[in-house]
Design a protein around this motif. Structure first.
Motif, PDB file in Angstrom:
ATOM      1  N   THR A 185      -2.340   7.481   3.257  1.00 48.52           N
ATOM      2  CA  THR A 185      -1.044   6.974   3.690  1.00 48.52           C
ATOM      3  C   THR A 185      -0.436   7.951   4.688  1.00 48.52           C
ATOM      4  O   THR A 185      -0.713   9.143   4.657  1.00 48.52           O
ATOM      5  CB  THR A 185      -0.075   6.809   2.504  1.00 48.52           C
ATOM      6  OG1 THR A 185       0.082   8.081   1.857  1.00 48.52           O
ATOM      7  CG2 THR A 185      -0.589   5.817   1.509  1.00 48.52           C
ATOM      8  N   TYR A 186       0.397   7.415   5.564  1.00 50.62           N
ATOM      9  CA  TYR A 186       1.070   8.234   6.567  1.00 50.62           C
ATOM     10  C   TYR A 186       2.569   8.090   6.386  1.00 50.62           C
ATOM     11  O   TYR A 186       3.027   7.553   5.388  1.00 50.62           O
ATOM     12  CB  TYR A 186       0.583   7.833   7.971  1.00 50.62           C
ATOM     13  CG  TYR A 186      -0.879   8.178   8.155  1.00 50.62           C
ATOM     14  CD1 TYR A 186      -1.277   9.406   8.651  1.00 50.62           C
ATOM     15  CD2 TYR A 186      -1.881   7.272   7.773  1.00 50.62           C
ATOM     16  CE1 TYR A 186      -2.617   9.736   8.792  1.00 50.62           C
ATOM     17  CE2 TYR A 186      -3.221   7.591   7.912  1.00 50.62           C
ATOM     18  CZ  TYR A 186      -3.582   8.825   8.422  1.00 50.62           C
ATOM     19  OH  TYR A 186      -4.907   9.153   8.545  1.00 50.62           O
ATOM     20  N   SER A 187       3.332   8.570   7.345  1.00 53.83           N
ATOM     21  CA  SER A 187       4.782   8.652   7.145  1.00 53.83           C
ATOM     22  C   SER A 187       5.413   7.280   6.935  1.00 53.83           C
ATOM     23  O   SER A 187       6.363   7.135   6.173  1.00 53.83           O
ATOM     24  CB  SER A 187       5.449   9.359   8.331  1.00 53.83           C
ATOM     25  OG  SER A 187       5.071   8.740   9.554  1.00 53.83           O
ATOM     26  N   GLU A 188       4.893   6.263   7.603  1.00 50.19           N
ATOM     27  CA  GLU A 188       5.453   4.924   7.464  1.00 50.19           C
ATOM     28  C   GLU A 188       4.416   4.005   6.813  1.00 50.19           C
ATOM     29  O   GLU A 188       3.414   3.653   7.425  1.00 50.19           O
ATOM     30  CB  GLU A 188       5.850   4.364   8.842  1.00 50.19           C
ATOM     31  CG  GLU A 188       7.019   5.122   9.472  1.00 50.19           C
ATOM     32  CD  GLU A 188       7.456   4.489  10.782  1.00 50.19           C
ATOM     33  OE1 GLU A 188       7.195   3.290  10.976  1.00 50.19           O
ATOM     34  OE2 GLU A 188       8.050   5.205  11.593  1.00 50.19           O
ATOM     35  N   VAL A 189       4.677   3.631   5.578  1.00 45.60           N
ATOM     36  CA  VAL A 189       3.785   2.724   4.853  1.00 45.60           C
ATOM     37  C   VAL A 189       4.338   1.304   4.965  1.00 45.60           C
ATOM     38  O   VAL A 189       5.512   1.064   4.663  1.00 45.60           O
ATOM     39  CB  VAL A 189       3.674   3.133   3.364  1.00 45.60           C
ATOM     40  CG1 VAL A 189       2.847   2.116   2.587  1.00 45.60           C
ATOM     41  CG2 VAL A 189       3.075   4.526   3.243  1.00 45.60           C
ATOM     42  N   PRO A 190       3.534   0.348   5.399  1.00 40.74           N
ATOM     43  CA  PRO A 190       4.019  -1.036   5.493  1.00 40.74           C
ATOM     44  C   PRO A 190       4.595  -1.521   4.157  1.00 40.74           C
ATOM     45  O   PRO A 190       4.058  -1.219   3.091  1.00 40.74           O
ATOM     46  CB  PRO A 190       2.758  -1.825   5.869  1.00 40.74           C
ATOM     47  CG  PRO A 190       1.896  -0.828   6.585  1.00 40.74           C
ATOM     48  CD  PRO A 190       2.154   0.481   5.905  1.00 40.74           C
ATOM     49  N   GLU A 191       5.663  -2.293   4.229  1.00 37.05           N
ATOM     50  CA  GLU A 191       6.372  -2.751   3.026  1.00 37.05           C
ATOM     51  C   GLU A 191       5.495  -3.572   2.101  1.00 37.05           C
ATOM     52  O   GLU A 191       5.715  -3.599   0.884  1.00 37.05           O
ATOM     53  CB  GLU A 191       7.595  -3.581   3.431  1.00 37.05           C
ATOM     54  CG  GLU A 191       8.720  -2.754   4.035  1.00 37.05           C
ATOM     55  CD  GLU A 191       9.920  -3.619   4.390  1.00 37.05           C
ATOM     56  OE1 GLU A 191       9.951  -4.801   3.953  1.00 37.05           O
ATOM     57  OE2 GLU A 191      10.815  -3.131   5.092  1.00 37.05           O
ATOM     58  N   ILE A 192       4.491  -4.227   2.665  1.00 38.68           N
ATOM     59  CA  ILE A 192       3.639  -5.110   1.862  1.00 38.68           C
ATOM     60  C   ILE A 192       2.994  -4.366   0.691  1.00 38.68           C
ATOM     61  O   ILE A 192       2.714  -4.961  -0.348  1.00 38.68           O
ATOM     62  CB  ILE A 192       2.550  -5.772   2.754  1.00 38.68           C
ATOM     63  CG1 ILE A 192       1.745  -6.815   1.976  1.00 38.68           C
ATOM     64  CG2 ILE A 192       1.620  -4.730   3.356  1.00 38.68           C
ATOM     65  CD1 ILE A 192       2.523  -8.011   1.546  1.00 38.68           C
ATOM     66  N   PHE A 193       2.793  -3.046   0.820  1.00 38.07           N
ATOM     67  CA  PHE A 193       2.129  -2.304  -0.256  1.00 38.07           C
ATOM     68  C   PHE A 193       2.985  -2.256  -1.521  1.00 38.07           C
ATOM     69  O   PHE A 193       2.481  -2.463  -2.624  1.00 38.07           O
ATOM     70  CB  PHE A 193       1.760  -0.893   0.216  1.00 38.07           C
ATOM     71  CG  PHE A 193       0.553  -0.869   1.107  1.00 38.07           C
ATOM     72  CD1 PHE A 193      -0.720  -0.765   0.571  1.00 38.07           C
ATOM     73  CD2 PHE A 193       0.682  -0.989   2.477  1.00 38.07           C
ATOM     74  CE1 PHE A 193      -1.858  -0.768   1.379  1.00 38.07           C
ATOM     75  CE2 PHE A 193      -0.435  -0.987   3.307  1.00 38.07           C
ATOM     76  CZ  PHE A 193      -1.702  -0.875   2.758  1.00 38.07           C
ATOM     77  N   SER A 194       4.271  -1.985  -1.376  1.00 38.39           N
ATOM     78  CA  SER A 194       5.133  -1.933  -2.565  1.00 38.39           C
ATOM     79  C   SER A 194       5.311  -3.331  -3.157  1.00 38.39           C
ATOM     80  O   SER A 194       5.351  -3.505  -4.376  1.00 38.39           O
ATOM     81  CB  SER A 194       6.490  -1.311  -2.225  1.00 38.39           C
ATOM     82  OG  SER A 194       7.124  -2.023  -1.181  1.00 38.39           O
ATOM     83  N   GLU A 195       5.396  -4.343  -2.297  1.00 37.96           N
ATOM     84  CA  GLU A 195       5.526  -5.720  -2.780  1.00 37.96           C
ATOM     85  C   GLU A 195       4.266  -6.138  -3.547  1.00 37.96           C
ATOM     86  O   GLU A 195       4.342  -6.725  -4.628  1.00 37.96           O
ATOM     87  CB  GLU A 195       5.753  -6.663  -1.591  1.00 37.96           C
ATOM     88  CG  GLU A 195       7.072  -6.407  -0.848  1.00 37.96           C
ATOM     89  CD  GLU A 195       7.124  -7.142   0.483  1.00 37.96           C
ATOM     90  OE1 GLU A 195       6.212  -7.966   0.750  1.00 37.96           O
ATOM     91  OE2 GLU A 195       8.058  -6.876   1.264  1.00 37.96           O
ATOM     92  N   ALA A 196       3.104  -5.820  -2.970  1.00 39.48           N
ATOM     93  CA  ALA A 196       1.838  -6.215  -3.599  1.00 39.48           C
ATOM     94  C   ALA A 196       1.617  -5.483  -4.905  1.00 39.48           C
ATOM     95  O   ALA A 196       1.072  -6.047  -5.861  1.00 39.48           O
ATOM     96  CB  ALA A 196       0.682  -5.946  -2.632  1.00 39.48           C
TER      97      ALA A 196
END
Length: 376
Positions: A245-256
């Motif tokens: 992971t990097y500084s900006e993680v796409p929101e879909i990861f927390s939703e999924a």
């Protein structure tokens, strides 16, 4: 960073402006296995600034040395600037290695594509003696895009640059150091006996792994939406989502993570040994990438015994036979659903990819030749 090997007496300069990930692994591999190398690097941070300014930095930090014969760098470096600032380096055999290319690297909107990065890569090719790509797809997509890319220049456009660059180009696959999986013990088939009836639904659920960087270009949205559809159809499976992971993680990861919580076995970055253990335990490895110029993670997973499912695009048809490729999101869902219902199909399957052909053992001699003054 400067290597511990003294530049005095070294014949090969390894220069890497972005010393991390696969870039670092390749430089380390070359330094450890080829005599006469010295290394100059910058940390793998702020990629855009490395591409813009690394040449000036290296022009001041690489010492003048009469023994240097070959200069090897990734295409992050503006080689054109470096050899202009350092005429002594211009006389060396200059080898440029493309892990990716900025002419087709995906951006959210084409207007967001910074012309300078691709332009720098074209200029670097023009001053190189050998231009090396890690796949045919990488080479062809770069060469075929130069003409349209240059049309962004409002007037006085250069012509036929691809014709000047193409004769210098070679394909040399990225050399993967595959792990010795035997040291991790039993195989997946040893760990998961078939039930008394011998049917797939009596087996442990299919274990799906996604081992990619947590960024938009790997298209996690497609991967997770596919699994959520399977869950809605009450299809059972286990899930491991690995990768950096990097500084900006796409929101879909927390939703999924919330929606697929009951299926998750592993979530997030793991140590190397633990990562390999998960790959050995998993059944299917999936790519949903929007861009891939080679794909180390998929090959490592196949080496560990996973059944691959990849897009029928990018580099994948070059490496994987048609039976492992899907055309549409619906095809991906159907393939996964079928394997979830019959996990034994994936577990008993021997993948028709010879990973050894992508190993350092197989490719070493070509790299030795590349870094010699006699080689191509």
């Amino acid at each position: 960073m400067q290597s511990e090997v003294s530049p005095q007496g070294a014949s090969v300069l390894l220069v890497e402006p972005f010393y991390g990930g696969s870039h670092k692994q390749l430089i380390d591999l070359l330094q450890q296995n080829i005599e006469g190398c010295c290394v100059f690097t910058l940390p793998a941070k702020k990629w855009h600034w490395r591409a813009r300014t690394a040449a000036l930095h290296f022009s001041q930090t690489i010492p003048t040395c009469p023994s240097h014969r070959v200069l090897f760098s990734s295409s992050v470096l503006n080689l054109c600037e470096l050899v202009a600032l350092r005429p002594d380096l211009a006389r060396l055999k200059k080898v440029l290695y493309f892990h990716e290319n900025q002419l087709v690297y995906p951006v959210r909107k084409d207007q967001e594509r910074d012309f300078q990065y691709g332009y720098n890569q074209v200029l670097s090719c023009l001053v190189s003696d050998v231009v090396v790509f890690n796949s045919v797809f990488n080479m062809d997509s770069f060469l075929s895009s130069i003409s349209s890319f240059m049309k962004k220049i409002p007037d006085h456009r250069p012509r036929d640059l691809d014709l000047l660059i193409r004769p210098k180009c070679v394909v040399l696959y990225y050399p993967v150091q595959f792990p010795d999986v035997s040291r991790f013990g039993e195989s997946r088939t040893d760990q998961r006996p078939v039930g008394e009836g011998g049917t797939g639904d009596q087996m442990e659920p299919l274990h799906i792994v996604w081992p990619h960087r947590w960024e938009h270009d790997k298209n996690p949205e497609l991967f997770f939406s596919t699994l959520i559809k399977l869950k809605e159809k009450q299809v059972d499976f286990h899930l491991s989502v690995l990768g950096e992971t990097y500084s900006e993680v796409p929101e879909i990861f927390s939703e999924a993570r919330c929606q697929l919580d009951s299926h998750i076995q592993n979530w997030g970055y793991l140590s190397r040994d633990r990562y390999l253990q998960v790959l050995i335990q998993a059944d299917v490895v999936v790519s949903t990438a929007r861009h891939e110029f080679f794909g180390v993670a998929m090959l490592e997973a196949v080496h560990c015994g996973c059944y691959p499912l990849c897009p029928k695009a990018l580099v994948y048809p070059e490496i994987f036979p048609a039976e492992y490729l899907y055309d549409t999101p619906e095809q991906l869902r159907k393939r996964l659903q079928g394997l979830c219902r019959r996990p034994d199909v994936a577990r008993r399957h021997v993948v028709k990819v010879d990973t050894s052909s992508f190993s350092w053992t197989s490719l070493k001699q070509r790299f030795v030749s590349l870094l010699s003054t006699e080689g191509p």
